[in-house]
Scaffold this motif. Structure first.
Motif, PDB file in Angstrom:
ATOM      1  N   LEU A  21       3.163 -10.706  -5.201  1.00 50.73           N
ATOM      2  CA  LEU A  21       2.585  -9.526  -4.559  1.00 50.73           C
ATOM      3  C   LEU A  21       3.286  -8.231  -4.937  1.00 50.73           C
ATOM      4  O   LEU A  21       2.833  -7.152  -4.576  1.00 50.73           O
ATOM      5  CB  LEU A  21       2.630  -9.692  -3.038  1.00 50.73           C
ATOM      6  N   ASN A  22       4.412  -8.335  -5.628  1.00 54.07           N
ATOM      7  CA  ASN A  22       5.204  -7.128  -5.886  1.00 54.07           C
ATOM      8  C   ASN A  22       5.401  -6.816  -7.355  1.00 54.07           C
ATOM      9  O   ASN A  22       6.400  -6.232  -7.741  1.00 54.07           O
ATOM     10  CB  ASN A  22       6.555  -7.248  -5.181  1.00 54.07           C
ATOM     11  N   GLY A  23       4.463  -7.210  -8.165  1.00 53.49           N
ATOM     12  CA  GLY A  23       4.586  -6.876  -9.580  1.00 53.49           C
ATOM     13  C   GLY A  23       4.856  -8.090 -10.438  1.00 53.49           C
ATOM     14  O   GLY A  23       5.064  -9.194  -9.925  1.00 53.49           O
TER      15      GLY A  23
ATOM     16  N   TYR B  23      -1.446  -3.138 -13.446  1.00 50.80           N
ATOM     17  CA  TYR B  23      -0.650  -1.995 -13.895  1.00 50.80           C
ATOM     18  C   TYR B  23      -1.504  -1.048 -14.745  1.00 50.80           C
ATOM     19  O   TYR B  23      -1.543   0.160 -14.518  1.00 50.80           O
ATOM     20  CB  TYR B  23       0.560  -2.490 -14.701  1.00 50.80           C
TER      21      TYR B  23
ATOM     22  N   LEU C 224       2.174   0.717  -6.593  1.00 48.76           N
ATOM     23  CA  LEU C 224       2.995  -0.438  -6.982  1.00 48.76           C
ATOM     24  C   LEU C 224       4.439  -0.296  -6.532  1.00 48.76           C
ATOM     25  O   LEU C 224       5.214  -1.238  -6.612  1.00 48.76           O
ATOM     26  CB  LEU C 224       2.969  -0.629  -8.504  1.00 48.76           C
ATOM     27  N   LEU C 225       4.823   0.904  -6.097  1.00 50.03           N
ATOM     28  CA  LEU C 225       6.219   1.116  -5.727  1.00 50.03           C
ATOM     29  C   LEU C 225       6.508   0.676  -4.292  1.00 50.03           C
ATOM     30  O   LEU C 225       7.650   0.468  -3.921  1.00 50.03           O
ATOM     31  CB  LEU C 225       6.597   2.585  -5.920  1.00 50.03           C
ATOM     32  N   GLU C 226       5.457   0.571  -3.497  1.00 47.91           N
ATOM     33  CA  GLU C 226       5.653   0.084  -2.130  1.00 47.91           C
ATOM     34  C   GLU C 226       5.973  -1.403  -2.164  1.00 47.91           C
ATOM     35  O   GLU C 226       5.356  -2.147  -2.904  1.00 47.91           O
ATOM     36  CB  GLU C 226       4.344   0.220  -1.341  1.00 47.91           C
ATOM     37  N   ILE C 227       6.911  -1.817  -1.330  1.00 46.78           N
ATOM     38  CA  ILE C 227       7.199  -3.249  -1.234  1.00 46.78           C
ATOM     39  C   ILE C 227       6.156  -3.901  -0.334  1.00 46.78           C
ATOM     40  O   ILE C 227       5.987  -3.504   0.813  1.00 46.78           O
ATOM     41  CB  ILE C 227       8.620  -3.487  -0.694  1.00 46.78           C
ATOM     42  N   GLN C 228       5.443  -4.845  -0.886  1.00 45.00           N
ATOM     43  CA  GLN C 228       4.447  -5.561  -0.091  1.00 45.00           C
ATOM     44  C   GLN C 228       5.155  -6.651   0.702  1.00 45.00           C
ATOM     45  O   GLN C 228       5.888  -7.454   0.139  1.00 45.00           O
ATOM     46  CB  GLN C 228       3.376  -6.178  -0.989  1.00 45.00           C
ATOM     47  N   PRO C 229       4.942  -6.695   2.000  1.00 44.92           N
ATOM     48  CA  PRO C 229       5.630  -7.696   2.827  1.00 44.92           C
ATOM     49  C   PRO C 229       5.066  -9.103   2.587  1.00 44.92           C
ATOM     50  O   PRO C 229       3.994  -9.241   1.998  1.00 44.92           O
ATOM     51  CB  PRO C 229       5.337  -7.238   4.251  1.00 44.92           C
TER      52      PRO C 229
ATOM     53  N   ASP D  76       7.664 -13.770  -2.631  1.00 47.37           N
ATOM     54  CA  ASP D  76       8.057 -13.484  -4.009  1.00 47.37           C
ATOM     55  C   ASP D  76       9.511 -13.021  -3.998  1.00 47.37           C
ATOM     56  O   ASP D  76      10.135 -12.898  -2.936  1.00 47.37           O
ATOM     57  CB  ASP D  76       7.092 -12.508  -4.701  1.00 47.37           C
TER      58      ASP D  76
ATOM     59  N   GLN E  42      10.408 -10.013  -1.775  1.00 50.79           N
ATOM     60  CA  GLN E  42      10.356 -10.350  -0.345  1.00 50.79           C
ATOM     61  C   GLN E  42      11.544 -11.231   0.046  1.00 50.79           C
ATOM     62  O   GLN E  42      12.066 -11.140   1.162  1.00 50.79           O
ATOM     63  CB  GLN E  42       9.029 -11.052  -0.037  1.00 50.79           C
TER      64      GLN E  42
ATOM     65  N   PHE F  57       7.218  -0.438 -16.742  1.00 53.59           N
ATOM     66  CA  PHE F  57       7.273  -0.621 -15.279  1.00 53.59           C
ATOM     67  C   PHE F  57       8.589  -1.251 -14.836  1.00 53.59           C
ATOM     68  O   PHE F  57       8.935  -1.210 -13.654  1.00 53.59           O
ATOM     69  CB  PHE F  57       6.087  -1.490 -14.820  1.00 53.59           C
TER      70      PHE F  57
ATOM     71  N   ARG G 118      10.362  -1.695 -11.091  1.00 59.86           N
ATOM     72  CA  ARG G 118      10.423  -2.966 -10.358  1.00 59.86           C
ATOM     73  C   ARG G 118      11.871  -3.223  -9.930  1.00 59.86           C
ATOM     74  O   ARG G 118      12.127  -3.710  -8.831  1.00 59.86           O
ATOM     75  CB  ARG G 118       9.892  -4.116 -11.219  1.00 59.86           C
TER      76      ARG G 118
ATOM     77  N   LYS H 218      12.439  -1.358  -6.860  1.00 57.34           N
ATOM     78  CA  LYS H 218      11.907  -2.045  -5.677  1.00 57.34           C
ATOM     79  C   LYS H 218      12.904  -3.079  -5.165  1.00 57.34           C
ATOM     80  O   LYS H 218      13.079  -3.262  -3.964  1.00 57.34           O
ATOM     81  CB  LYS H 218      10.583  -2.764  -6.020  1.00 57.34           C
TER      82      LYS H 218
ATOM     83  N   LYS I 228      15.609  -1.248  -3.398  1.00 58.29           N
ATOM     84  CA  LYS I 228      15.100  -0.794  -2.107  1.00 58.29           C
ATOM     85  C   LYS I 228      14.986  -1.962  -1.126  1.00 58.29           C
ATOM     86  O   LYS I 228      15.201  -1.820   0.083  1.00 58.29           O
ATOM     87  CB  LYS I 228      13.726  -0.156  -2.328  1.00 58.29           C
TER      88      LYS I 228
END
Lengths: 227, 347
Positions: free
Chosen positions: A157-159, A183, A195-200, B136, B139, B181, B185, B188, B191
């Motif tokens: 979910l995060n790339g 992308y 895409l920079l937001e972290i998907q929970p 992932d 997470q 990218f 990543r 992320k 973060k």
């Protein structure tokens, strides 16, 4: 659409077993469009089984019929007589069709003639590809209309993981990397910031992981006096 | 949430954290558990690595081949007096199993975790297995950091007692697609709470420099310790395989040519006439050159601003680690057991 493909004639024969009267039931919806179980395919399978069983020295009575949708009771009612007369029903519907026949005709012995593949679309003549995993909680609004659940081998979910190369997934060069597609699409639309937001972590309860699913629409249900 | 140091000023106080916080150029290595239940394999490999690295990564069913668990092997490594970095993948466990395993790992004395997605099972020896990928890697980083800092399970419930405190690592693949990218990543992962990063194998120094330049522009090198992945080539065939078949690995032709040159004395002998001794001598010559190249790579990545250390991946060749670390002038490893956290140059 639901995309399926036919089992081999040998497997169909072995599923039919000793039954003498065989009813092949096609379906007029998804599996017609993907050329696996429509009226044309049902007629060809029935003819093939007649020929094959005759060559085996045990000619069976194989007939075929196709309904508009195997997954709705009212269409199945139309073939009640033929089902009753058959020793075995070979359904060329998807897994839903096979189960609908079993559920609607408690006395019938029904076997599948197809392997149900996935929810997808024809990308070109003769090629179908998976697009939706029916996860129950659509996230396409965050990924530019490309589903990483259905199309990333790891459903990340995060790339993209480290296995993305030249637009392909390392699992198989025939698989486009879903995250490369996402992308590129978000890039071309100027929306890479998504895409920079972290998907929970995903709530998989809405998917099959939460157990068999059901949708109840109270607004559409018939009240007792109307039934 | 902000990472909160414990009472001694360290997040965790693992040897790896202490070495990095003290500003030393860190060295980690990789220890691959056996495809068996034989703990002596771990003890022998631990003996080869003891004293030449600050922590050892214990792989988690790498390339999706079943091996002794990273936590089981890690417990032996702790007994042997080395500090493990437990690799944890998302392929085989859901969020319940990962958290429960981490509670056990902490109780057994493990203090570093590397959070990975995991190689897809289709590459391993159980390709028909169901995968998990409930979380992932990003997470997972978030979850392990929150277990330490917010003292909560992933569901938000607090621990009933001691929380597991891990120095949280993540991986970076600077050359996997889409290359542009990759720094984002990495951001992320930072973060999400990563404290250190171990990269995929680096052979292409100019390309890695370009990646690190972007990382510096984004200020990431000041928020996370980046350990560059390096590894000795074993043969020209291995170098070519890595170049042609492993996604995210760029091997310049120069290194393939050097590996071929190392085997040149045997190149004119027809394959079927190579004696056993010839083959061994050629393999030794290749290995010697592979170690040489690895030492040069370490020296070059060490010059790049923002690189805090190296992670040496000598796969099934742990014997190579000591000569590499020694050749790179990185022995002896610093003793930081009494180092105060105040000298930290991060945070």
């Amino acid at each position: 659409m639901i995309v399926a493909e036919q089992k081999s004639l040998d497997e169909m024969k072995s599923l039919i077993g000793e039954a003498q009267k065989v009813l092949v039931v096609g379906c007029g919806t998804c599996v017609t469009v993907c050329f696996a179980g429509g009226a044309r395919e049902a007629a060809i399978v029935a003819a093939s089984l007649r020929m094959a069983t005759r060559l085996d020295g045990n000619a069976k009575a194989v007939t075929d019929v196709t309904v508009q949708r195997q997954c709705e009771w009212e269409y199945l009612d139309e073939i009640a007589e033929q089902v009753r007369a058959a020793d075995v029903v070979l359904s060329l519907g998807c897994g839903i069709g096979v189960q609908a026949i079993a559920e609607h005709f408690p006395q019938a012995w029904v076997v599948p003639g197809l392997n149900t593949g996935f929810l997808g679309l024809p990308t070109e003549q003769g090629i179908w590809a998976e697009r939706c995993a029916a996860c129950g909680d659509c996230l396409l609004g965050r990924t530019g209309g490309i589903c990483p659940i259905a199309r990333c081998s790891k459903s990340l979910l995060n790339g993209p993981c480290g296995g993305s190369e030249g637009g392909h997934c390392e699992v198989n060069p025939d698989i486009p990397c879903a995250w490369q597609l996402i992308y590129d699409r978000l890039n071309s639309l100027g929306k890479l910031d998504l895409l920079l937001e972290i998907q929970p972590p995903k709530n998989w309860k809405a998917a099959r992981d939460g157990g068999p699913r059901k949708i109840v629409r109270e607004d559409l249900r018939l009240r007792a006096e109307e039934e | 949430m902000a990472a909160q140091p414990s009472s001694n000023g360290y997040l965790v106080g693992s040897n790896l954290e202490r070495v990095l916080r003290a500003g030393h150029f860190a060295v980690t290595a990789e220890l691959g558990p056996p495809q068996s239940a034989d703990g002596d394999v771990i003890r022998k490999k631990a003996a080869l690595l003891k004293g030449c690295c600050d922590a050892v990564n214990i792989t988690d069913n790498q390339t999706a081949i079943v091996r002794m668990s990273s936590i089981g092997a890690g417990a032996i490594v702790v007994q042997e007096g080395l500090e493990p970095v437990i690799q944890m993948t998302c392929r085989d466990r859901n969020r319940l199993a990962i958290q429960s395993d981490l509670l056990g790992a902490y109780a057994l004395g493990m203090r570093n975790v590397l959070c990975l997605s995991g190689d897809h099972q289709s590459f391993g020896n159980h390709p028909s297995a169901k995968n998990v990928f409930d979380l992932d890697s990003i997470q997972l980083v978030q979850m392990v950091a929150a277990m330490r800092d917010a003292k909560v399970f992933q569901c938000g419930e607090p621990f009933k007692g001691q929380e597991p405190r891990f120095f949280v690592g993540a991986a970076a693949a600077p050359f996997a697609a889409p290359v542009e990218f990759r720094p984002y990543r990495l951001a992320k992962k930072v973060k999400a709470g990563a404290n250190f990063i171990q990269t995929q194998l680096i052979y292409d120094i100019p390309a890695f420099k370009a990646f690190m330049e972007k990382v510096r522009q984004m200020g990431l090198h000041e928020q996370v310790y980046i350990l560059a992945g390096v590894g000795p080539l074993k043969s020209p065939a291995m170098a070519r395989y890595m170049k042609d078949s492993v996604p995210g690995l760029w091997v310049p032709d120069e290194f393939i040519e050097r590996m071929e040159a190392a085997g040149a004395p045997w190149a004119d002998i027809p394959k079927d006439q190579l004696s056993k001794e010839d083959k061994k001598a050629r393999a030794d010559a290749w290995k010697q050159e592979g170690i040489c190249i690895c030492i040069e790579l370490i020296q070059q990545v060490r010059e790049i601003e923002g690189v805090a250390g190296v992670h040496i991946m000598a796969i099934e060749w742990e014997e190579a680690v000591r000569p590499i670390v020694e050749g790179a002038g990185l022995l002896p490893r610093p003793d930081v057991s009494a180092a105060p956290a105040q000298e930290a140059h991060h945070d």
